[in-house]
Design an enzyme around this catalytic site. Structure first.
Site, mmCIF file in Angstrom:
data_model
loop_
_atom_site.group_PDB
_atom_site.id
_atom_site.type_symbol
_atom_site.label_atom_id
_atom_site.label_comp_id
_atom_site.label_asym_id
_atom_site.label_seq_id
_atom_site.Cartn_x
_atom_site.Cartn_y
_atom_site.Cartn_z
ATOM 1 N N ASP A 67 0.812 -1.218 0.000
ATOM 2 C CA ASP A 67 0.000 0.000 0.000
ATOM 3 C C ASP A 67 0.844 1.266 0.000
ATOM 4 O OD1 ASP A 67 0.942 -0.434 2.588
ATOM 5 O OD2 ASP A 67 -1.013 -0.990 3.384
ATOM 6 N N ASP A 136 -7.489 -2.697 14.316
ATOM 7 C CA ASP A 136 -8.883 -2.938 13.919
ATOM 8 C C ASP A 136 -9.017 -4.165 13.006
ATOM 9 O OD1 ASP A 136 -7.760 -2.052 11.545
ATOM 10 O OD2 ASP A 136 -9.063 -0.300 11.329
ATOM 11 N N HIS A 138 -7.238 -4.730 10.203
ATOM 12 C CA HIS A 138 -6.951 -4.554 8.768
ATOM 13 C C HIS A 138 -5.680 -5.299 8.355
ATOM 14 C CE1 HIS A 138 -4.594 -0.551 9.595
ATOM 15 N NE2 HIS A 138 -3.732 -1.532 9.452
ATOM 16 N N GLU A 143 -9.587 -1.902 5.534
ATOM 17 C CA GLU A 143 -10.224 -1.601 6.812
ATOM 18 C C GLU A 143 -11.488 -2.450 6.997
ATOM 19 O OE1 GLU A 143 -8.443 -0.064 8.765
ATOM 20 O OE2 GLU A 143 -8.010 2.027 8.275
HETATM 21 P P1 PGA Z 1 2.252 -1.573 12.662
HETATM 22 O O1 PGA Z 1 1.043 -1.517 11.621
HETATM 23 O O2 PGA Z 1 3.158 -2.635 12.161
HETATM 24 O O3 PGA Z 1 2.899 -0.215 12.608
HETATM 25 O O4 PGA Z 1 1.657 -1.895 13.990
HETATM 26 C C1 PGA Z 1 0.496 -2.713 11.176
HETATM 27 C C2 PGA Z 1 -0.620 -2.433 10.199
HETATM 28 O O5 PGA Z 1 -1.270 -1.379 10.298
HETATM 29 O O6 PGA Z 1 -0.874 -3.281 9.330
#
Ligand code: PGA
Length: 260
Positions: A67, A136, A138, A143
């Site tokens: 992404d 959450d 994702h 999301e």
């Molecule tokens: P993080 O993010 O590794 O910074 O916790 C993970 C994500 O949002 O997929």
């Protein structure tokens, strides 16, 4: 899903790196799906070490990142282009021509997303996708409520994700609202998936993804349907799993040939 609980994020990341390294040694032209965020950093450090000390060769590897933020130039310090350069590509030998990251400045986003999907297919499909998980649930930036069949497209971030990621920006208000992300369907097409999650903040999302019903409200839960998905956790991320002892037992009982 194979659930692997390790004493620390470092230990889980070393295992993950060993798994990726084995793939790259067996298939030097592997197609890797890469992730950003704090979670894969120790895995990337270990792959860089293996490149430097053991000659792990990435010169035939192709990469596709999950992404990118819409509106951020590759030179923006919080862009995922900059993140990947700083934490990975600057330290090993993936040729620039084989690196793919969605373009946050694409003027025609739907066309760009279709071209990204086409590039993954023409390369032969993802051999292995590395994933973190949002608090959450994702994966990529898919999301809650994302179509579980979705392909690369634009998404709107939840307020929770914007808060979680504000630490990478000058101010919470500068976190973009939109992103381009591989879809859940794109991720599911990868031949293998490695989901990493560390820290207590991820414990609820992991318990829901691994032991809850499959639901678009926790997009990671679709990985229950993936034929080769490994979930590598540290102890805090595993605290809300009801069957942790079983997962540990399974891991200890693995025949030698099946171990990561
Ligand atoms: P993080 O993010 O590794 O910074 O916790 C993970 C994500 O949002 O997929």
């Amino acid at each position: 899903m194979e659930i692997i609980i390790q004493p620390s994020a470092e230990a889980a990341s070393t295992l993950a790196a060993r798994h990726v390294a084995r793939l790259v040694r067996e298939k030097p032209n592997a197609i890797l799906g890469l992730a950003t965020g704090s979670t894969p950093l120790a895995l990337y450090r270990e792959l860089i070490r293996l490149h430097r000390d053991d000659g792990l060769d990435f010169s035939h590897v192709t990469t596709f990142n999950l992404d990118e933020y819409v509106g951020l130039a590759p030179t923006h310090p919080a862009s995922y282009h900059a993140f990947m350069h700083e934490n990975f590509f600057a330290h090993l030998n993936v040729p620039a021509s084989r690196i793919h990251i969605p373009d946050g400045l694409a003027t025609d986003i739907p066309t760009h997303c279709r071209a990204y999907e086409d590039a993954i297919s023409s390369a032969g499909g993802l051999d292995l996708q590395i994933l973190g998980i949002g608090s959450d649930g994702h994966i990529g930036f898919n999301e809650p409520s994302s179509s579980l069949a979705s392909r690369t497209r634009i998404k709107t971030l939840t307020p929770e994700t914007r808060d979680d990621n504000a630490r990478f920006f000058d101010s919470p208000a500068s976190v973009p609202h939109h992103v381009i992300t591989m879809g859940v369907g794109t991720i599911m097409d990868a031949r293998q998936v490695l989901l990493l999650a560390f820290g207590e903040k991820k414990a609820h999302a992991i318990a829901t993804a691994v032991e809850g019903p499959i639901t678009a409200m926790n997009p990671a839960s679709i990985l229950q349907m993936h034929p080769v998905a490994k979930c590598l956790l540290d102890e805090p991320a595993a605290t809300q799993l009801t069957r942790r002892d079983y997962y540990r037992w399974v891991f200890e009982q693995k025949p030698e040939w099946q171990k990561v």
